[in-house]
Design a protein around this motif. Sequence first.
Motif, PDB file in Angstrom:
ATOM      1  N   LEU A 396       0.834  -1.195   0.000  1.00  0.00           N
ATOM      2  CA  LEU A 396       0.000   0.000   0.000  1.00  0.00           C
ATOM      3  C   LEU A 396       0.867   1.242   0.000  1.00  0.00           C
ATOM      4  N   ILE A 397       0.308   2.293  -0.595  1.00  0.00           N
ATOM      5  CA  ILE A 397       0.937   3.619  -0.568  1.00  0.00           C
ATOM      6  C   ILE A 397       0.205   4.471   0.457  1.00  0.00           C
ATOM      7  N   PHE A 398       0.958   5.140   1.358  1.00  0.00           N
ATOM      8  CA  PHE A 398       0.315   6.029   2.322  1.00  0.00           C
ATOM      9  C   PHE A 398       1.170   7.278   2.496  1.00  0.00           C
ATOM     10  N   ASN A 399       0.483   8.346   2.913  1.00  0.00           N
ATOM     11  CA  ASN A 399       1.135   9.659   3.118  1.00  0.00           C
ATOM     12  C   ASN A 399       1.905  10.116   1.881  1.00  0.00           C
ATOM     13  N   ASP A 400       1.478   9.682   0.712  1.00  0.00           N
ATOM     14  CA  ASP A 400       2.049  10.107  -0.580  1.00  0.00           C
ATOM     15  C   ASP A 400       3.471   9.618  -0.839  1.00  0.00           C
ATOM     16  N   THR A 401       4.316   9.498   0.196  1.00  0.00           N
ATOM     17  CA  THR A 401       5.735   9.181  -0.014  1.00  0.00           C
ATOM     18  C   THR A 401       6.177   7.920   0.716  1.00  0.00           C
ATOM     19  N   CYS A 402       5.225   7.134   1.216  1.00  0.00           N
ATOM     20  CA  CYS A 402       5.580   5.957   2.021  1.00  0.00           C
ATOM     21  C   CYS A 402       4.935   4.694   1.452  1.00  0.00           C
ATOM     22  N   LEU A 403       5.632   3.534   1.656  1.00  0.00           N
ATOM     23  CA  LEU A 403       5.128   2.232   1.264  1.00  0.00           C
ATOM     24  C   LEU A 403       5.125   1.302   2.477  1.00  0.00           C
ATOM     25  N   LYS A 404       4.185   0.377   2.498  1.00  0.00           N
ATOM     26  CA  LYS A 404       4.197  -0.684   3.504  1.00  0.00           C
ATOM     27  C   LYS A 404       3.629  -1.957   2.874  1.00  0.00           C
ATOM     28  N   TRP A 405       4.070  -3.117   3.411  1.00  0.00           N
ATOM     29  CA  TRP A 405       3.638  -4.391   2.896  1.00  0.00           C
ATOM     30  C   TRP A 405       3.692  -5.444   4.013  1.00  0.00           C
ATOM     31  N   GLN A 406       3.267  -6.670   3.718  1.00  0.00           N
ATOM     32  CA  GLN A 406       3.220  -7.753   4.700  1.00  0.00           C
ATOM     33  C   GLN A 406       4.207  -8.869   4.328  1.00  0.00           C
ATOM     34  N   ARG A 407       4.892  -9.402   5.353  1.00  0.00           N
ATOM     35  CA  ARG A 407       5.686 -10.644   5.232  1.00  0.00           C
ATOM     36  C   ARG A 407       4.962 -11.681   6.087  1.00  0.00           C
ATOM     37  N   ASN A 408       3.935 -12.289   5.528  1.00  0.00           N
ATOM     38  CA  ASN A 408       3.000 -13.063   6.345  1.00  0.00           C
ATOM     39  C   ASN A 408       3.604 -14.344   6.913  1.00  0.00           C
ATOM     40  N   VAL A 409       4.457 -15.066   6.161  1.00  0.00           N
ATOM     41  CA  VAL A 409       4.920 -16.386   6.575  1.00  0.00           C
ATOM     42  C   VAL A 409       6.343 -16.356   7.118  1.00  0.00           C
ATOM     43  N   ARG A 410       7.120 -15.433   6.692  1.00  0.00           N
ATOM     44  CA  ARG A 410       8.533 -15.375   7.107  1.00  0.00           C
ATOM     45  C   ARG A 410       8.631 -15.177   8.608  1.00  0.00           C
TER      46      ARG A 410
END
Length: 625
Positions: A396-410
């Motif tokens: 996902l993109i948030f605050n215009d300049t930031c990214l976040k994602w999930q490492r569900n199994v690691r």
Amino acid sequence: MRPGDGRALGPLLLLLVLLHCAERRRAIVNRSVSDVCATCHIHATCHQIEGKSVCICNYGFVGNGRTHCQDKDECQIGASKICGNFTLCHNTHGSFYCVCLDGYRASNNNKTFIPNDGTNCTDIDECEESGLCGHNARCVNTEGSYKCYCNDGYKLENGERSFHADGNMVSCKEIGCGSPPEMRHGYIVGNYSLLPGSAVHYECEEGFYTNNGKFSYCTANETWEPAALSCKGVDCGVPPSVLNAHPASVSGTTYGSKVTYSCVRGYFIASGNQTAVCNAKGQWDGTDLVCKEEELFSNLSVFNETCVKWQRKTGTPGMQEIYTFHILGQRWDEKVFSEDVIFNISTSEDNPKVCLDLNSGSNYVVNITTISSTNVSVSVTVAVQTKVREAFSNILIFNDTCLKWQRNVRRTDVEDRYLFHVQGQRWYQKEFFHEMTFNLTTHKQAPEVCFDLQPGTNYSVNISMVAFNFSLLVSLTTEITDPPSPDVEFIAVRGSPPLLRLQKAEDQNGPISLYQVIVLPLGLQNTFICDTFAAATFFSNTTDGKGYVAAEFRAKDVADNMSIALGDRQYYGKFYNAPLKLGEEYCVFLRIISEWNKVRTQSCAVWAQIRTLISTAQCTLHLLL
């Protein structure tokens, strides 16, 4: 004059001058009170009713007092009702007049009349009129004789009005110039007489004007002196420019002409009137069209690993849009494997969602293109990885300049290393290029990263995961920030407004769109807020209370050291550069506006402080006159 009278008269004269100046200042202030009076129709008058200004059509006209006042045909009431018995009624522009039928004459002996003074038509006594003295004459007894006199408004052929009948029938003819001349695009105002020395007053029809020749006179020779009246049609000039719109059709620039605007490609009508009309005052009415940019893609994101969603914003809700998907897939461990699929979808939803049929263990680049009703193409590139689903999901993109994602199994004790390659460009600044590369090592299940990006820039972010030899491409767009503060040379003057010079600003925080010159009462300088000031025109109801925009220039029309003359009575954009009022104090601001991607920012600077003067000598001159 007795000795000492001059000394007594001096203070009195000074007192009269000061009183006159004060009264004139008060009149100037009163005239500066903005109300609806400035919008009254040319054939209407402004009245104060219960503390409010109201436009009322003049006598002889009917309408709402603002947009139209049309001639009232009084003769529709019926001649016998409005003029009286034995009459004919004649309508004129803004008035009417009455004449008596044959065999009758007006009690005031005039050929025409308006029945507001008791005038009526009476039967002519044929025996009396055609008696000893003949028609249109009366007999007056004298000592042992009589004398004949022509009635009022009549005379003999030789010009005399009295005579002896001596047995011969003498006829008195009517005095007068006959019907007054007709004027092209003009009409007669009020009542008039046909007698020598009388005058007929002409005015131009609505949409026409003249400055002289408004009167024609009945001469002693009983002919009308030709009137020099020449009614010229008003001309509104070049239609005003409308932001992000262009004139689609123009019928002309004279009174009643129309210009219809259309939004430029990629924009839609958000509000306002598409048509402007040239009014009787030589101004274009109705230029309040607002065109907004279409957004076929907004807030694009990837979810559930193989699905994409976005927002669609256009000016036509429910309109079908066709999107073309071009999918390219490869596997890093199988060089011979490749996919190349193209398909279309059609949707009218405002929040479309599409899930793709992708093979596990492959890298994909999804290119989405749409051709809208305005022929605008938009491309977005999204990389989808299905092999290592535990490495990336729900990015996902948030605050215009930031990214976040999930490492569900690691596991949290296992670190992954990512390589980021960021490139930024600007369509409005071709020479601009921003690039940076860095690594990120993390064991968090929900990693986040924020980038130090420049404002008003389109970025592509390529994220490579070192352990699994694949990459993900994400597009980011940063909002613009406030433009640079205007570079102005502050000026403080008393007297005539100075000539101001404008310096062009740089597009360093976003594209510069507009330059505005703002005039405020000096007392409101400390209360002025740059980003909340409404773009009021000089003719709006809030002009005196909050100031107004005197001029607006598009950035592409501005050059360095461009001169601006305050109060030159010209239109700049849709704003009127009104003359400054005598005896008032003003503060002038320069505002620079940036507009991009539906974000508007601005910066302001104080440009000048001006105090216009009214001299005692001027007051004395007015008093003596």
